[in-house]
Design a protein around this motif. Structure first.
Motif, PDB file in Angstrom:
ATOM      1  N   LYS A 119       2.493  58.986  58.358  1.00 52.08           N
ATOM      2  CA  LYS A 119       2.333  58.937  56.906  1.00 52.08           C
ATOM      3  C   LYS A 119       3.695  58.731  56.268  1.00 52.08           C
ATOM      4  CE  LYS A 119       0.334  61.477  53.003  1.00 52.08           C
ATOM      5  NZ  LYS A 119      -0.318  62.742  52.581  1.00 52.08           N
ATOM      6  N   ALA A 120       3.842  57.631  55.505  1.00 51.05           N
ATOM      7  CA  ALA A 120       5.094  57.321  54.812  1.00 51.05           C
ATOM      8  C   ALA A 120       4.908  57.593  53.329  1.00 51.05           C
ATOM      9  CB  ALA A 120       5.487  55.868  55.044  1.00 51.05           C
ATOM     10  N   ILE A 121       5.759  58.452  52.787  1.00 54.57           N
ATOM     11  CA  ILE A 121       5.657  58.866  51.386  1.00 54.57           C
ATOM     12  C   ILE A 121       6.905  58.409  50.648  1.00 54.57           C
ATOM     13  CG2 ILE A 121       5.302  60.796  49.802  1.00 54.57           C
ATOM     14  CD1 ILE A 121       4.228  62.378  52.243  1.00 54.57           C
ATOM     15  N   GLY A 122       6.721  57.624  49.598  1.00 57.11           N
ATOM     16  CA  GLY A 122       7.843  57.135  48.811  1.00 57.11           C
ATOM     17  C   GLY A 122       8.228  58.102  47.716  1.00 57.11           C
ATOM     18  N   HIS A 123       9.521  58.349  47.580  1.00 53.11           N
ATOM     19  CA  HIS A 123      10.064  59.201  46.518  1.00 53.11           C
ATOM     20  C   HIS A 123      11.164  58.413  45.797  1.00 53.11           C
ATOM     21  CE1 HIS A 123       8.275  62.767  48.615  1.00 53.11           C
ATOM     22  NE2 HIS A 123       8.611  62.084  49.702  1.00 53.11           N
ATOM     23  N   GLN A 124      11.581  58.915  44.671  1.00 54.50           N
ATOM     24  CA  GLN A 124      12.773  58.361  44.019  1.00 54.50           C
ATOM     25  C   GLN A 124      13.982  59.118  44.557  1.00 54.50           C
ATOM     26  OE1 GLN A 124      11.540  58.757  39.802  1.00 54.50           O
ATOM     27  NE2 GLN A 124      11.672  56.535  39.693  1.00 54.50           N
ATOM     28  N   TRP A 125      14.822  58.547  45.425  1.00 56.29           N
ATOM     29  CA  TRP A 125      14.716  57.243  46.018  1.00 56.29           C
ATOM     30  C   TRP A 125      14.991  57.423  47.505  1.00 56.29           C
ATOM     31  CZ3 TRP A 125      16.605  57.992  41.117  1.00 56.29           C
ATOM     32  CH2 TRP A 125      15.972  57.232  40.105  1.00 56.29           C
TER      33      TRP A 125
END
Length: 230
Positions: free
Chosen positions: A98-104
């Motif tokens: 599972k790949a979770i994008g955040h800033q940044w």
């Protein structure tokens, strides 16, 4: 990975990317032939002083230049649709990440292991070691086994992101509140670089993606080490 002045795609590292490269060459050849034919006709019409009533008014020619483009479109559409369905196919994955994008930055969770999860930040320029790439290297790589179907669940925590690794032929939007999935098979060991491909704010250019594909026995050693450190 890409290099300066490169005109083509990166070397394929997955079966789907190999198919995409073949389709690119197939479509490019068709476009080249069409361009050559049109250029020849334009030059011939401009330079010749002769006229022919059968060219200026001919139903046979109109039928040909109506049917021929339709056949060309079919020759492009059929392999394109085939690859489109291949890219959406997710069958019996051996590993799910599972790949979770955040800033940044990105964070990864290996859902088949309860305790393997980590954040992946870009390595600052001043901390790079010789051989590492500026704006592309991360402190924790996503490690996967080669020659095994890998499913990637992609989502975001704040704004829109996009998880993209060109060499693997993978690109999937990360949308808050939505779980998208994609899949790939790394056909050879290596380190493959990507970047967020959706403008996501001030530091959009500073959240790279690094996928390291290793043989299965090395992946087992890595996962065991990660479990011991957890």
């Amino acid at each position: 990975m890409a290099h300066p002045s490169q005109l083509g795609f990166q070397d394929a590292a997955s079966p789907v990317m190999e198919e995409l490269l073949h389709f690119h060459d197939h479509a490019l050849m068709i476009v080249f032939l069409i361009s050559t034919l049109v250029l020849y006709i334009i030059v011939a019409m401009v330079t010749t002083k002769l006229t022919n009533m059968y060219i200026l008014d001919s139903q046979e020619i109109e039928i040909i230049w109506t049917i021929l483009p339709a056949i060309i479109l079919i020759l492009i559409a059929l392999p394109s649709l085939r690859i489109l369905y291949l890219m959406d196919e997710v069958t019996s994955p051996h590993l799910t990440v599972k790949a979770i994008g955040h800033q940044w930055y990105w964070s990864y969770e290996y859902t088949d292991y309860q305790e393997i999860a980590f954040d992946s930040y870009m390595v600052p320029t001043q901390d790079l070691t010789p051989g590492q790439f500026r704006l592309l290297e991360v402190d924790h790589r996503m490690v996967v086994p080669t020659e095994a179907p890998i499913r990637v669940l992609v989502t975001a925590e704040d704004v829109l992101h996009s998880w993209a690794v060109p060499a693997l032929g993978v690109k999937m939007d990360a949308v808050p509140g939505r779980l998208n999935q994609t899949a790939f098979i790394a056909s050879r060991p290596g380190v493959f670089y990507g970047q967020c491909s959706e403008i996501c704010g001030a530091n959009h250019s500073f959240m790279p993606i690094v996928v390291e594909a290793v043989p299965l026995n090395f992946f087992q050693d890595w996962s065991t080490l990660m479990l011991e450190d957890a």
